[in-house]
Design a protein around this motif. Structure first.
Motif, PDB file in Angstrom:
ATOM      1  N   ASN A  70      10.311   6.890   5.122  1.00  0.00           N
ATOM      2  CA  ASN A  70       9.451   7.462   4.068  1.00  0.00           C
ATOM      3  C   ASN A  70      10.134   8.058   2.798  1.00  0.00           C
ATOM      4  O   ASN A  70       9.879   9.102   2.122  1.00  0.00           O
ATOM      5  CB  ASN A  70       8.545   8.493   4.537  1.00  0.00           C
ATOM      6  N   HIS A  71      11.422   7.332   2.758  1.00  0.00           N
ATOM      7  CA  HIS A  71      12.327   7.719   1.479  1.00  0.00           C
ATOM      8  C   HIS A  71      12.396   6.920   0.381  1.00  0.00           C
ATOM      9  O   HIS A  71      12.945   6.876  -0.755  1.00  0.00           O
ATOM     10  CB  HIS A  71      13.902   7.768   1.903  1.00  0.00           C
ATOM     11  N   ALA A  72      11.505   5.675   0.496  1.00  0.00           N
ATOM     12  CA  ALA A  72      11.619   4.652  -0.447  1.00  0.00           C
ATOM     13  C   ALA A  72      10.791   5.265  -1.697  1.00  0.00           C
ATOM     14  O   ALA A  72       9.600   5.860  -1.618  1.00  0.00           O
ATOM     15  CB  ALA A  72      10.924   3.380  -0.069  1.00  0.00           C
ATOM     16  N   LYS A  73      11.372   4.774  -3.060  1.00  0.00           N
ATOM     17  CA  LYS A  73      10.392   5.261  -4.155  1.00  0.00           C
ATOM     18  C   LYS A  73       9.556   4.137  -4.534  1.00  0.00           C
ATOM     19  O   LYS A  73       8.485   4.280  -5.342  1.00  0.00           O
ATOM     20  CB  LYS A  73      11.588   5.533  -5.296  1.00  0.00           C
ATOM     21  N   ALA A  74       9.768   2.716  -4.194  1.00  0.00           N
ATOM     22  CA  ALA A  74       8.960   1.785  -4.557  1.00  0.00           C
ATOM     23  C   ALA A  74       9.245   0.654  -3.420  1.00  0.00           C
ATOM     24  O   ALA A  74      10.220   0.438  -2.597  1.00  0.00           O
ATOM     25  CB  ALA A  74       9.442   1.243  -5.680  1.00  0.00           C
ATOM     26  N   ARG A  79       8.679  -3.873  -3.367  1.00  0.00           N
ATOM     27  CA  ARG A  79       8.276  -4.922  -4.087  1.00  0.00           C
ATOM     28  C   ARG A  79       7.267  -5.655  -3.306  1.00  0.00           C
ATOM     29  O   ARG A  79       7.060  -5.662  -2.136  1.00  0.00           O
ATOM     30  CB  ARG A  79       9.493  -5.949  -3.817  1.00  0.00           C
ATOM     31  N   PHE A  80       6.112  -6.375  -3.910  1.00  0.00           N
ATOM     32  CA  PHE A  80       5.235  -6.983  -3.280  1.00  0.00           C
ATOM     33  C   PHE A  80       5.767  -7.959  -2.271  1.00  0.00           C
ATOM     34  O   PHE A  80       5.178  -8.468  -1.233  1.00  0.00           O
ATOM     35  CB  PHE A  80       4.117  -7.414  -4.204  1.00  0.00           C
ATOM     36  N   SER A  81       6.701  -8.605  -2.823  1.00  0.00           N
ATOM     37  CA  SER A  81       7.198  -9.897  -1.987  1.00  0.00           C
ATOM     38  C   SER A  81       7.627  -9.212  -0.396  1.00  0.00           C
ATOM     39  O   SER A  81       7.651  -9.940   0.655  1.00  0.00           O
ATOM     40  CB  SER A  81       8.363 -10.535  -2.522  1.00  0.00           C
ATOM     41  N   THR A  82       8.480  -8.010  -0.446  1.00  0.00           N
ATOM     42  CA  THR A  82       8.909  -7.453   0.677  1.00  0.00           C
ATOM     43  C   THR A  82       7.787  -6.968   1.557  1.00  0.00           C
ATOM     44  O   THR A  82       7.713  -7.229   2.647  1.00  0.00           O
ATOM     45  CB  THR A  82       9.671  -6.128   0.399  1.00  0.00           C
ATOM     46  N   LEU A  83       6.733  -6.583   0.983  1.00  0.00           N
ATOM     47  CA  LEU A  83       5.537  -5.917   1.479  1.00  0.00           C
ATOM     48  C   LEU A  83       4.843  -7.090   2.356  1.00  0.00           C
ATOM     49  O   LEU A  83       4.586  -7.140   3.416  1.00  0.00           O
ATOM     50  CB  LEU A  83       4.623  -5.330   0.510  1.00  0.00           C
ATOM     51  N   THR A  84       4.782  -8.267   1.466  1.00  0.00           N
ATOM     52  CA  THR A  84       4.090  -9.468   2.018  1.00  0.00           C
ATOM     53  C   THR A  84       4.903  -9.867   3.047  1.00  0.00           C
ATOM     54  O   THR A  84       4.168 -10.291   4.392  1.00  0.00           O
ATOM     55  CB  THR A  84       4.046 -10.475   0.958  1.00  0.00           C
ATOM     56  N   ALA A  85       6.168 -10.047   3.165  1.00  0.00           N
ATOM     57  CA  ALA A  85       7.079 -10.359   4.129  1.00  0.00           C
ATOM     58  C   ALA A  85       7.152  -9.454   5.314  1.00  0.00           C
ATOM     59  O   ALA A  85       6.739 -10.160   6.601  1.00  0.00           O
ATOM     60  CB  ALA A  85       8.346 -10.604   3.964  1.00  0.00           C
ATOM     61  N   LEU A  88      14.154  -2.823  14.310  1.00  0.00           N
ATOM     62  CA  LEU A  88      14.383  -3.097  12.942  1.00  0.00           C
ATOM     63  C   LEU A  88      15.258  -3.937  12.713  1.00  0.00           C
ATOM     64  O   LEU A  88      15.150  -4.539  11.405  1.00  0.00           O
ATOM     65  CB  LEU A  88      14.755  -1.639  12.428  1.00  0.00           C
ATOM     66  N   THR A  89      16.194  -4.243  13.284  1.00  0.00           N
ATOM     67  CA  THR A  89      17.228  -5.217  13.103  1.00  0.00           C
ATOM     68  C   THR A  89      16.703  -6.645  13.316  1.00  0.00           C
ATOM     69  O   THR A  89      16.882  -7.763  12.174  1.00  0.00           O
ATOM     70  CB  THR A  89      18.401  -5.213  14.502  1.00  0.00           C
ATOM     71  N   LEU A 129      18.851  -4.151   6.498  1.00  0.00           N
ATOM     72  CA  LEU A 129      18.568  -2.884   7.549  1.00  0.00           C
ATOM     73  C   LEU A 129      18.564  -1.742   7.001  1.00  0.00           C
ATOM     74  O   LEU A 129      17.684  -0.818   7.054  1.00  0.00           O
ATOM     75  CB  LEU A 129      19.648  -2.912   8.624  1.00  0.00           C
ATOM     76  N   VAL A 130      19.491  -1.420   6.142  1.00  0.00           N
ATOM     77  CA  VAL A 130      19.427   0.009   5.253  1.00  0.00           C
ATOM     78  C   VAL A 130      18.101   0.171   4.392  1.00  0.00           C
ATOM     79  O   VAL A 130      17.554   0.947   4.415  1.00  0.00           O
ATOM     80  CB  VAL A 130      20.495  -0.086   4.314  1.00  0.00           C
ATOM     81  N   ASN A 131      17.711  -0.972   3.712  1.00  0.00           N
ATOM     82  CA  ASN A 131      16.448  -1.005   2.779  1.00  0.00           C
ATOM     83  C   ASN A 131      15.269  -0.706   3.736  1.00  0.00           C
ATOM     84  O   ASN A 131      14.248   0.006   3.442  1.00  0.00           O
ATOM     85  CB  ASN A 131      16.311  -2.217   2.077  1.00  0.00           C
ATOM     86  N   LEU A 132      15.131  -1.427   5.073  1.00  0.00           N
ATOM     87  CA  LEU A 132      14.188  -1.090   5.842  1.00  0.00           C
ATOM     88  C   LEU A 132      14.076   0.313   6.505  1.00  0.00           C
ATOM     89  O   LEU A 132      13.082   0.782   6.515  1.00  0.00           O
ATOM     90  CB  LEU A 132      14.195  -2.179   6.951  1.00  0.00           C
TER      91      LEU A 132
END
Length: 73
Positions: free
Chosen positions: A44-48, A50-56, A24-25, A35-38
């Motif tokens: 499975n605690h994310a509410k949303a 970003r497409f840019s994050t998903l793409t990356a 993960l690091t 690291l916290v956001n990933l």
């Protein structure tokens, strides 16, 4: 939707990291996401997301969105 409802959308980030031998690091450094956001996404605690994050993430793990996010009843 009430806050305590569980989404049918599940993130397979942990599985993909294991399959590819990536930590993960390491992913955090590759995609420029904390690291916290990933970790929130992986657990499975994310509410949303970003497409840019998903793409990356998909580019870094050489996968498709459907490999990362799945709908499970």
């Amino acid at each position: 939707m009430p806050a305590d409802d569980v989404s049918a959308i599940q993130c397979r980030l942990d599985e993909l990291l294991t399959e590819r031998g990536v930590t993960l690091t390491e992913l955090s450094k590759r995609v420029g996401v904390s690291l916290v956001n990933l970790s929130v996404l992986k657990n499975n605690h994310a509410k949303a997301i970003r497409f840019s994050t998903l793409t990356a993430i998909c580019e870094a793990l050489e996968c498709e969105v459907g490999d990362l996010l799945v709908c499970r009843p």
